[in-house]
Structures are given as C-alpha cells and as structure tokens.
Design an enzyme around this catalytic site. Structure first.
Site, PDB file in Angstrom:
ATOM      1  CE  LYS A  54      -4.052  -2.252   2.153  1.00  0.00           C
ATOM      2  NZ  LYS A  54      -4.738  -2.329   3.060  1.00  0.00           N
ATOM      3  CD  GLN A  98      -3.609  -4.191   5.875  1.00  0.00           C
ATOM      4  OE1 GLN A  98      -3.993  -2.951   5.535  1.00  0.00           O
ATOM      5  NE2 GLN A  98      -4.236  -5.229   5.631  1.00  0.00           N
ATOM      6  CG  ASP A 121     -10.138  -0.191   4.832  1.00  0.00           C
ATOM      7  OD1 ASP A 121      -9.864  -0.547   3.531  1.00  0.00           O
ATOM      8  OD2 ASP A 121      -9.303  -0.472   5.637  1.00  0.00           O
TER       9      ASP A 121
HETATM   10  N1  LIG Z   1      -8.110  -2.564   6.697  1.00  0.00           N
HETATM   11  C1  LIG Z   1      -8.175  -3.556   5.884  1.00  0.00           C
HETATM   12  N2  LIG Z   1      -7.527  -4.909   6.328  1.00  0.00           N
HETATM   13  C2  LIG Z   1      -7.537  -5.875   5.229  1.00  0.00           C
HETATM   14  C3  LIG Z   1      -8.287  -5.656   4.083  1.00  0.00           C
HETATM   15  C4  LIG Z   1      -8.783  -4.287   3.605  1.00  0.00           C
HETATM   16  O1  LIG Z   1      -9.237  -4.131   2.573  1.00  0.00           O
HETATM   17  N3  LIG Z   1      -8.675  -3.352   4.508  1.00  0.00           N
HETATM   18  N4  LIG Z   1      -8.034  -6.689   2.984  1.00  0.00           N
HETATM   19  C5  LIG Z   1      -7.365  -7.971   3.147  1.00  0.00           C
HETATM   20  C6  LIG Z   1      -5.802  -7.603   3.052  1.00  0.00           C
HETATM   21  N5  LIG Z   1      -5.354  -6.867   1.838  1.00  0.00           N
HETATM   22  C7  LIG Z   1      -5.425  -5.447   2.068  1.00  0.00           C
HETATM   23  O2  LIG Z   1      -5.357  -4.872   3.072  1.00  0.00           O
HETATM   24  C8  LIG Z   1      -4.846  -7.315   0.742  1.00  0.00           C
HETATM   25  C9  LIG Z   1      -4.806  -8.614   0.398  1.00  0.00           C
HETATM   26  C10 LIG Z   1      -4.126  -9.046  -0.793  1.00  0.00           C
HETATM   27  C11 LIG Z   1      -3.542  -8.134  -1.420  1.00  0.00           C
HETATM   28  C12 LIG Z   1      -2.938  -8.677  -2.815  1.00  0.00           C
HETATM   29  O3  LIG Z   1      -2.250  -7.725  -3.507  1.00  0.00           O
HETATM   30  N6  LIG Z   1      -2.495  -9.990  -2.854  1.00  0.00           N
HETATM   31  C13 LIG Z   1      -1.471 -10.597  -3.932  1.00  0.00           C
HETATM   32  C14 LIG Z   1      -0.719 -11.576  -3.424  1.00  0.00           C
HETATM   33  C15 LIG Z   1       0.260 -10.942  -2.246  1.00  0.00           C
HETATM   34  C16 LIG Z   1       1.100 -11.694  -1.592  1.00  0.00           C
HETATM   35  O4  LIG Z   1       1.963 -12.042  -2.234  1.00  0.00           O
HETATM   36  O5  LIG Z   1       0.656 -12.291  -0.404  1.00  0.00           O
HETATM   37  C17 LIG Z   1      -2.510 -11.248  -5.122  1.00  0.00           C
HETATM   38  O6  LIG Z   1      -3.405 -11.587  -4.984  1.00  0.00           O
HETATM   39  O7  LIG Z   1      -1.966 -11.254  -6.232  1.00  0.00           O
HETATM   40  C18 LIG Z   1      -3.604  -6.915  -1.414  1.00  0.00           C
HETATM   41  C19 LIG Z   1      -4.293  -6.442  -0.096  1.00  0.00           C
HETATM   42  C20 LIG Z   1      -7.397  -8.166   4.867  1.00  0.00           C
HETATM   43  N7  LIG Z   1      -7.090  -7.074   5.728  1.00  0.00           N
END
Ligand SMILES: Nc1nc2c(c(=O)[nH]1)N[C@@H](CN(C=O)c1ccc(C(=O)N[C@@H](CCC(=O)O)C(=O)O)cc1)CN2
Ligand SMILES: [Mg+2]
Length: 287
Positions: A54, A98, A121
C-alpha cells in the site's frame, strides 16, 4: 469451455496509472496531493506485505503516505488518540486500520472512530448504511475492485444469478450490496448454508471469499459462469492458492480470476481510488 482470465494485476496497473495522471493534473492546478494513513498494529506477516504494498502504491501514484506502524503492545486508547489526530489533519484524506488487529484491540470501536468521510476502507457503519440504502459514498475496496473487474467483461449484471460465498464485513456483505445495487439476483452463502454445491451450481456469477483453500470445487461451477476468487491462502510450500479449485473451474467458467494476480491487486488500487475521491470529489456533509 476454457475461461478468459480476468487479469487483476493489469487492470489494477491501468487504474493506478490513471490515478497518478489525475493527481498530477490536480497538483498542477494548486490542489493538495491525496494523503493516506495506513495504521498497522503489531507484526502480522501477511499484513506487513499488504501494508508495504500500500505504501509503495501511494508513492508511485504521487500520494502523501502518512502511515504508522505501531508495536503490538499499543493500547486501544493510543490507537483512538492517533485516529483523532489524523481525523483533524487536513493533509490526511484517508485513514485505514489494517486488519486483523491484535486480540486486545476492539476493531469495531476503532473503525467507528475514523471520520466517515475519511473512511477509505468503507467499513464505518455510516458508509455501510449508505451502500445498503443505495446512496453509496465510500465502498469497501475488495468488493468495489471486483465490480471494476466485472465491468471489464462487458457482461451486464442486471438479472444475473449471483452467488456470494462468505458473509464477512470486508468482502461478502458489501459484495452482496454492490451486486444488488446493479440489479443482480443475489444469494449469500455462509457456514450454515445447506448444500453449497447446489447454490454455486446455479450461479451465473460466483464470488468466493472464505479463506479456505480450494473450498469451492471446480465441478460445482455452471458452464459459462463468471468465477471471482477473493481467497488468498498461503500453502505449506509457500505458494498462494485461492478458495476455488482453479484448474477444474477454468475449464467450465467463461471468465475467472487467478490467485495471485486477480482480486488482490485491485484491493490496493481501489484504496487509492477511494482516497483520491475524498481528496478531490467528496462533498462531506458531516461535521
Ligand atoms: N483494513 C483492511 N484490512 C484488510 C483488507 C482491507 O481491505 N482493509 N483486506 C485484506 C488484506 N489486503 C488489504 O489490506 C490485501 C490482500 C491481498 C492483496 C494482494 O495484492 N495480494 C496479492 C498477493 C500478495 C502476496 O504475495 O501475499 C495477489 O492476490 O495477487 C492486497 C491487499 C485483509 N485486511
Ligand atoms: Mg479483537
């Protein structure tokens, strides 16, 4: 049928580039850069990756990053005091905490303390209520990112049978509301749902966000369905895997999202989109 891939990585990059261009246009007109505060409490390893990504995305898009990483011992009162400070800061347009947070922190109280007009969010009950009453303002990043991906298929959602598997506040419930607002016929399934295979089997569109690897079997998918996999599960060999049995499902679906490189990158791009909306568009009516 072999599915077309909904390439979240590419769609997210396109969105981030358009956001960056808009920020530079606004700054050239004398407006502020969007400021985003990501608050992380503790050292959850997956959260560390997401928060780093982020911050990186903020930098690349020309945002001001005012993120704070706090030790796991931080008290509820200290987090609330930080939110009060950020709420009052005119350079900060978006604030998120987060998730997950350590056990001694009450996430509901923290989320309600964020000013609804800085709640990028979209988790504050005010923003959930607006989405539920068809007056959306700031919408949760993962489901809204899915809506952006669905628009890329060119398939109208009106009248589709959509089945959402998982009823979390972050994914399933706002996903249900977004699809309903587009006039899909929506069913939401959860741990008490009887015969999940039957529910999934009649879906024209299935969105799965449960956090259980390969939980939705490929042979449940109806021929030609759109399959959106929100699950990101890290396996013992270090590889990531979704909630849908991808190799089988892709032979039945018309469109499918991969993991990684599907919904995940859209979550971060949509967070930037929401923050830019607060900085340049939102007319906040709340004190
Ligand atoms: N406050 C928040 N917490 C959480 C959220 C949220 O939207 N707001 N969502 C999830 C986690 N998340 C963002 O925070 C998130 C999860 C996954 C990815 C992402 O880009 N994943 C990649 C793989 C990354 C890796 O190597 O692990 C993919 O899918 O290609 C971005 C954001 C829970 N918490
Ligand atoms: Mg707790």
């Amino acid at each position: 049928m072999t599915a077309k891939i909904l390439d979240g990585k590419a769609i997210a990059e396109e969105l981030r580039n358009s956001i960056k261009d808009e920020v530079e246009r606004q700054v050239a007109q004398g407006n502020k850069r969007p400021g985003l505060a990501v608050i992380m409490v503790g050292e959850d390893p997956a959260s560390q990756v997401y928060v780093r990504n982020k911050k990186l995305a903020c930098e690349k898009a020309g945002f001001k990053d005012v993120s704070e990483v706090l030790p796991a011992s931080t008290s509820q009162e200290e987090v609330l005091a930080l939110i009060d400070k950020l709420n009052a800061d005119d350079d900060v347009h978006g604030i998120i905490v987060q998730l997950p947070v350590p056990d001694h922190i009450n996430p509901e109280e923290i989320i309600e303390r964020i000013h609804p007009c800085k709640d990028v969010d979209g988790f504050h009950p005010y923003n959930v209520g607006r989405l539920a009453t068809r007056m959306p303002q700031l919408m949760p990043c993962t489901p809204h990112g899915v809506m952006t991906m669905l628009a890329k298929t060119g398939i109208p959602l009106r009248g589709l049978n959509a089945v959402v598997v998982g009823a979390s506040n972050i994914v399933g419930v706002p996903m249900m509301l977004e699809l309903l607002n587009e006039r899909a016929t929506v069913t939401i399934c959860h741990s008490a749902t009887k015969d999940l295979a039957e529910q999934v089997g009649r879906a024209d569109l299935v969105v799965v966000g449960v956090g259980i690897p390969n939980m939705v079997k490929g042979d449940w998918i109806k021929d030609g369905a759109i399959v959106i996999d929100v699950g990101i599960n890290r396996m013992d060999d270090g590889k990531l895997c979704g909630d849908v049995e991808y190799d089988v499902a892709k032979e039945k679906a018309s469109w499918i999202t991969p993991v990684p490189g599907g919904v995940g990158p859209m979550t971060i791009a949509t967070l930037l989109e929401n923050t830019m909306k607060v900085a340049y568009q939102l007319d906040c009516k709340l004190k």
